[in-house]
Design an enzyme around this catalytic site. Structure first.
Site, PDB file in Angstrom:
ATOM      1  N   GLU A   1       8.379   6.558   6.176  1.00  0.00           N
ATOM      2  CA  GLU A   1       8.195   5.183   6.640  1.00  0.00           C
ATOM      3  C   GLU A   1       7.085   5.286   7.679  1.00  0.00           C
ATOM      4  O   GLU A   1       7.164   6.109   8.598  1.00  0.00           O
ATOM      5  CB  GLU A   1       9.487   4.650   7.277  1.00  0.00           C
ATOM      6  CG  GLU A   1      10.596   4.385   6.275  1.00  0.00           C
ATOM      7  CD  GLU A   1      10.293   3.213   5.344  1.00  0.00           C
ATOM      8  OE1 GLU A   1       9.483   2.341   5.711  1.00  0.00           O
ATOM      9  OE2 GLU A   1      10.868   3.178   4.237  1.00  0.00           O
TER      10      GLU A   1
ATOM     11  N   THR B   1       1.205  12.968  12.361  1.00  0.00           N
ATOM     12  CA  THR B   1       0.355  11.961  12.992  1.00  0.00           C
ATOM     13  C   THR B   1      -0.002  12.333  14.428  1.00  0.00           C
ATOM     14  O   THR B   1       0.749  13.068  15.090  1.00  0.00           O
ATOM     15  CB  THR B   1       1.100  10.610  12.987  1.00  0.00           C
ATOM     16  OG1 THR B   1       0.402   9.679  13.800  1.00  0.00           O
ATOM     17  CG2 THR B   1       2.509  10.736  13.541  1.00  0.00           C
TER      18      THR B   1
ATOM     19  N   GLU C   1       0.245  10.249  16.720  1.00  0.00           N
ATOM     20  CA  GLU C   1       1.096   9.414  17.590  1.00  0.00           C
ATOM     21  C   GLU C   1       2.191  10.213  18.276  1.00  0.00           C
ATOM     22  O   GLU C   1       2.772   9.750  19.249  1.00  0.00           O
ATOM     23  CB  GLU C   1       1.707   8.256  16.790  1.00  0.00           C
ATOM     24  CG  GLU C   1       0.657   7.372  16.173  1.00  0.00           C
ATOM     25  CD  GLU C   1       1.116   5.951  15.893  1.00  0.00           C
ATOM     26  OE1 GLU C   1       2.215   5.565  16.318  1.00  0.00           O
ATOM     27  OE2 GLU C   1       0.352   5.228  15.240  1.00  0.00           O
TER      28      GLU C   1
ATOM     29  N   TYR D   1       8.914   5.091  15.283  1.00  0.00           N
ATOM     30  CA  TYR D   1       8.141   5.786  14.245  1.00  0.00           C
ATOM     31  C   TYR D   1       7.660   7.142  14.756  1.00  0.00           C
ATOM     32  O   TYR D   1       7.904   8.186  14.124  1.00  0.00           O
ATOM     33  CB  TYR D   1       6.940   4.931  13.793  1.00  0.00           C
ATOM     34  CG  TYR D   1       5.891   5.732  13.052  1.00  0.00           C
ATOM     35  CD1 TYR D   1       6.149   6.241  11.775  1.00  0.00           C
ATOM     36  CD2 TYR D   1       4.646   6.026  13.625  1.00  0.00           C
ATOM     37  CE1 TYR D   1       5.209   7.014  11.095  1.00  0.00           C
ATOM     38  CE2 TYR D   1       3.699   6.783  12.956  1.00  0.00           C
ATOM     39  CZ  TYR D   1       3.970   7.272  11.697  1.00  0.00           C
ATOM     40  OH  TYR D   1       3.050   8.041  11.028  1.00  0.00           O
TER      41      TYR D   1
ATOM     42  N   SER E   1      10.353   9.654  15.290  1.00  0.00           N
ATOM     43  CA  SER E   1      10.908  10.239  14.054  1.00  0.00           C
ATOM     44  C   SER E   1       9.940  11.270  13.471  1.00  0.00           C
ATOM     45  O   SER E   1      10.362  12.297  12.937  1.00  0.00           O
ATOM     46  CB  SER E   1      11.233   9.138  13.031  1.00  0.00           C
ATOM     47  OG  SER E   1      10.056   8.522  12.551  1.00  0.00           O
TER      48      SER E   1
HETATM   49  P1  NAD Z   1       2.602   4.713   3.281  1.00  0.00           P
HETATM   50  O1  NAD Z   1       3.644   3.934   3.997  1.00  0.00           O
HETATM   51  O2  NAD Z   1       1.429   4.004   2.710  1.00  0.00           O
HETATM   52  O3  NAD Z   1       3.269   5.524   2.058  1.00  0.00           O
HETATM   53  C1  NAD Z   1       4.472   6.219   2.187  1.00  0.00           C
HETATM   54  C2  NAD Z   1       4.955   6.579   0.796  1.00  0.00           C
HETATM   55  O4  NAD Z   1       6.192   7.296   0.928  1.00  0.00           O
HETATM   56  C3  NAD Z   1       5.262   5.362  -0.098  1.00  0.00           C
HETATM   57  O5  NAD Z   1       4.730   5.557  -1.378  1.00  0.00           O
HETATM   58  C4  NAD Z   1       6.787   5.312  -0.131  1.00  0.00           C
HETATM   59  O6  NAD Z   1       7.296   4.747  -1.333  1.00  0.00           O
HETATM   60  C5  NAD Z   1       7.136   6.770   0.000  1.00  0.00           C
HETATM   61  N1  NAD Z   1       8.483   6.982   0.549  1.00  0.00           N
HETATM   62  C6  NAD Z   1       9.038   6.373   1.618  1.00  0.00           C
HETATM   63  N2  NAD Z   1      10.292   6.813   1.805  1.00  0.00           N
HETATM   64  C7  NAD Z   1      10.511   7.746   0.852  1.00  0.00           C
HETATM   65  C8  NAD Z   1      11.626   8.577   0.529  1.00  0.00           C
HETATM   66  N3  NAD Z   1      12.750   8.533   1.251  1.00  0.00           N
HETATM   67  N4  NAD Z   1      11.518   9.406  -0.513  1.00  0.00           N
HETATM   68  C9  NAD Z   1      10.381   9.459  -1.254  1.00  0.00           C
HETATM   69  N5  NAD Z   1       9.304   8.689  -1.008  1.00  0.00           N
HETATM   70  C10 NAD Z   1       9.375   7.846   0.034  1.00  0.00           C
HETATM   71  O7  NAD Z   1       2.159   5.849   4.280  1.00  0.00           O
HETATM   72  P2  NAD Z   1       0.733   6.536   4.475  1.00  0.00           P
HETATM   73  O8  NAD Z   1      -0.069   5.732   5.396  1.00  0.00           O
HETATM   74  O9  NAD Z   1       0.194   6.891   3.149  1.00  0.00           O
HETATM   75  O10 NAD Z   1       1.163   7.872   5.260  1.00  0.00           O
HETATM   76  C11 NAD Z   1       1.515   9.051   4.553  1.00  0.00           C
HETATM   77  C12 NAD Z   1       1.908  10.121   5.557  1.00  0.00           C
HETATM   78  O11 NAD Z   1       0.822  10.372   6.428  1.00  0.00           O
HETATM   79  C13 NAD Z   1       3.079   9.723   6.459  1.00  0.00           C
HETATM   80  O12 NAD Z   1       3.875  10.847   6.678  1.00  0.00           O
HETATM   81  C14 NAD Z   1       2.426   9.285   7.759  1.00  0.00           C
HETATM   82  O13 NAD Z   1       3.285   9.511   8.853  1.00  0.00           O
HETATM   83  C15 NAD Z   1       1.228  10.206   7.790  1.00  0.00           C
HETATM   84  N6  NAD Z   1       0.054   9.692   8.515  1.00  0.00           N
HETATM   85  C16 NAD Z   1      -0.448   8.454   8.229  1.00  0.00           C
HETATM   86  C17 NAD Z   1      -1.586   8.013   8.898  1.00  0.00           C
HETATM   87  C18 NAD Z   1      -2.207   6.658   8.619  1.00  0.00           C
HETATM   88  O14 NAD Z   1      -3.108   6.248   9.335  1.00  0.00           O
HETATM   89  N7  NAD Z   1      -1.778   5.937   7.587  1.00  0.00           N
HETATM   90  C19 NAD Z   1      -2.207   8.833   9.856  1.00  0.00           C
HETATM   91  C20 NAD Z   1      -1.639  10.089  10.129  1.00  0.00           C
HETATM   92  C21 NAD Z   1      -0.526  10.512   9.427  1.00  0.00           C
HETATM   93  O1  DAU Z   2      -2.496   7.201  14.557  1.00  0.00           O
HETATM   94  C1  DAU Z   2      -1.995   7.450  13.274  1.00  0.00           C
HETATM   95  C2  DAU Z   2      -1.098   6.306  12.861  1.00  0.00           C
HETATM   96  O2  DAU Z   2      -1.962   5.214  12.550  1.00  0.00           O
HETATM   97  C3  DAU Z   2      -0.196   6.639  11.676  1.00  0.00           C
HETATM   98  O3  DAU Z   2       0.684   7.653  12.040  1.00  0.00           O
HETATM   99  C4  DAU Z   2       0.595   5.400  11.226  1.00  0.00           C
HETATM  100  O4  DAU Z   2       1.341   5.692  10.065  1.00  0.00           O
HETATM  101  C5  DAU Z   2      -0.411   4.301  10.913  1.00  0.00           C
HETATM  102  O5  DAU Z   2       0.285   3.113  10.559  1.00  0.00           O
HETATM  103  C6  DAU Z   2      -1.319   4.043  12.117  1.00  0.00           C
HETATM  104  O6  DAU Z   2      -0.542   3.467  13.215  1.00  0.00           O
HETATM  105  P1  DAU Z   2      -1.133   2.279  14.120  1.00  0.00           P
HETATM  106  O7  DAU Z   2      -0.016   1.570  14.746  1.00  0.00           O
HETATM  107  O8  DAU Z   2      -2.220   2.783  14.996  1.00  0.00           O
HETATM  108  O9  DAU Z   2      -1.835   1.396  12.930  1.00  0.00           O
HETATM  109  P2  DAU Z   2      -1.898  -0.173  12.703  1.00  0.00           P
HETATM  110  O10 DAU Z   2      -2.887  -0.406  11.609  1.00  0.00           O
HETATM  111  O11 DAU Z   2      -0.553  -0.791  12.554  1.00  0.00           O
HETATM  112  O12 DAU Z   2      -2.537  -0.698  14.051  1.00  0.00           O
HETATM  113  C7  DAU Z   2      -3.796  -0.217  14.497  1.00  0.00           C
HETATM  114  C8  DAU Z   2      -4.055  -0.852  15.861  1.00  0.00           C
HETATM  115  O13 DAU Z   2      -4.257  -2.258  15.663  1.00  0.00           O
HETATM  116  C9  DAU Z   2      -2.883  -0.737  16.816  1.00  0.00           C
HETATM  117  O14 DAU Z   2      -3.376  -0.572  18.132  1.00  0.00           O
HETATM  118  C10 DAU Z   2      -2.156  -2.075  16.687  1.00  0.00           C
HETATM  119  C11 DAU Z   2      -3.289  -3.038  16.385  1.00  0.00           C
HETATM  120  N1  DAU Z   2      -2.934  -4.186  15.512  1.00  0.00           N
HETATM  121  C12 DAU Z   2      -2.232  -3.948  14.369  1.00  0.00           C
HETATM  122  C13 DAU Z   2      -1.873  -4.996  13.548  1.00  0.00           C
HETATM  123  C14 DAU Z   2      -1.071  -4.754  12.284  1.00  0.00           C
HETATM  124  C15 DAU Z   2      -3.347  -5.450  15.855  1.00  0.00           C
HETATM  125  O15 DAU Z   2      -4.012  -5.651  16.896  1.00  0.00           O
HETATM  126  N2  DAU Z   2      -3.000  -6.490  15.033  1.00  0.00           N
HETATM  127  C16 DAU Z   2      -2.249  -6.323  13.906  1.00  0.00           C
HETATM  128  O16 DAU Z   2      -1.935  -7.337  13.219  1.00  0.00           O
END
Ligand code: NAD
Ligand code: DAU
Length: 354
Positions: free
Chosen positions: A83, A133, A135, A159, A162
């Protein structure tokens, strides 16, 4: 040989799977629960591709994971299932505890049993790559140095807490059982196939449909942005050459305040798809209530992965953001399927109600 990817129907996972199979014929077993964030449409190009098998299931399901390991005998597991949306973790942390902590624990346990049964050559070659991440490190003030891998963990949201817990479990499985794990801590990704609840795709989708562009608080929170293809190449490099037990920061050397990011998206849209009335999309920017406990600044020091593994991002923010905006404009059916879905609509209505 085969690899097992979890969460491969999500944003980074789908990019990783597509990227992997564009450079290698090594098959992928893709275990994904298909939560609201998982989208098989993102993998449509692989529908007839025998190198990819999507298994719809939960990483918390020990029987299923054990069975997949036994049947496919992967040489590596890449754990992307999670998540991932901070705002949803504030509304409802339970699912984050379950998937990110219990799910990672379950994977580690299943993999430990599988790894213990291997012969010594296979044991030595096996890898468990846990994708985490920046974070977990908490929030920086404006003049603090960027996060290095030795920065202490100070997660501030359900988040990030976790994810921190899952990182600790992964570390412990190396320290205690000698499991060959690798952990990556990456900054904010952006690019094709990102669910339009995250800042960049949300702003592009809302701009195109004439809706407000919500900026939390004063918009001066800083994030480091990395184009998703660069994250994928970093993960491949860590898997290939990383030292077991190590963690690697992955980042874009690209800090930006949120308001600057939103303004840059508006400028690109003004050029690529101008509004009919000739007014800039910046008119649609709306300052809204801040996120509770909002981290002020993240910044990644990605020197270690460059020094030890020779990895650097290929895209600048300018080139990556242009590609991203172009992708969303060219793939409006992918976006519309999501934004017209009841689940997404109810989140937006509830979260941005005020
Ligand atoms: P996302 O939310 O787009 O995708 C998560 C995927 O995991 C989905 O396809 C969902 O169906 C699957 N999933 C969720 N719960 C599950 C479960 N219990 N069993 C099997 N599959 C499950 O997330 P994302 O942005 O692609 O991030 C992927 C990974 O990278 C995460 O671990 C996140 O913490 C990490 N990450 C993301 C970012 C970012 O900016 N998006 C940055 C750094 C790290
Ligand atoms: O830093 C890595 C993380 O980046 C990942 O671990 C997370 O999975 C990913 O979701 C992302 O987290 P953020 O909270 O930084 O991403 P988000 O796109 O939700 O928000 C980016 C920044 O923009 C944050 O400071 C919150 C702000 N924001 C977000 C939304 C959705 C806004 O100002 N308006 C919005 O509507």
């Amino acid at each position: 040989m085969t690899i097992l990817v979890t969460g491969g129907a999500g944003f980074i996972g789908a990019n990783f799977v597509l990227d992997w199979l564009s450079q290698s014929d090594e098959p992928i077993i893709n275990l994904d629960k298909l939560t609201y964030a998982g989208n098989p449409q993102s993998l449509q190009a692989l529908q007839q591709d025998k190198r990819h098998e999507l298994v719809v299931g939960d990483i918390c399901d020990a029987g299923l994971v054990a069975d997949l390991l036994k049947r496919h005998r992967p040489r590596a597991v890449i754990n992307l299932a999670a998540e991932s949306h901070v705002d949803r973790s504030i509304q409802g942390p339970g699912a984050f505890i379950q998937t990110n902590i219990v799910g990672t624990f379950n994977l580690l346990e299943s993999v430990r049993a599988y790894w213990n049964e291997m012969d010594s050559a296979a044991r030595a070659a096996f890898r468990f790559l846990h994708v985490s991440t920046d974070e977990v490190y908490g929030s920086l003030s404006a003049d603090e140095d960027a996060f290095t891998e030795t920065r202490r963990y100070e997660p501030n949201s359900p988040y990030s807490a976790s994810k921190a817990a899952s990182d600790h479990l992964v570390r412990a499985y190396h320290h205690t059982y000698g499991m060959p794990v690798l952990t990556s801590n990456c900054s904010n990704n952006y690019g094709p196939l990102q669910f339009p609840e995250k800042l960049i795709p949300l702003v592009i989708a809302n701009a195109s449909s004439g809706k407000p562009l919500p900026v939390y608080g004063d918009g001066q929170q800083v994030r480091d942005w990395l184009y998703v293809a660069d994250h994928c190449s970093g993960l491949r490099r860590i898997l290939e050459a990383g030292t077991v037990g190590q963690t690697y920061n992955i980042g874009g050397w690209n800090e930006r305040p949120n308001l600057t990011v939103v303004t840059e998206i508006c400028e690109l849209l003004d050029a690529l798809q101008p509004r009919a009335d000739g007014v800039s999309y910046q008119e649609q920017i709306a300052f809204v209530k801040d996120r509770p406990g909002h981290d002020r600044r993240y910044a990644i020091n990605a020197s270690k992965i460059e020094r030890d593994l020779g990895w650097r991002p290929a895209e600048t923010f300018e080139t990556g953001l242009r590609k991203t905006v172009q992708w969303y404009l060219a793939n409006s059916p992918w976006v519309e399927d999501i934004v017209n879905g009841a689940y997404h609509r109810s989140w937006i209505d509830q979260h941005y109600a005020a």
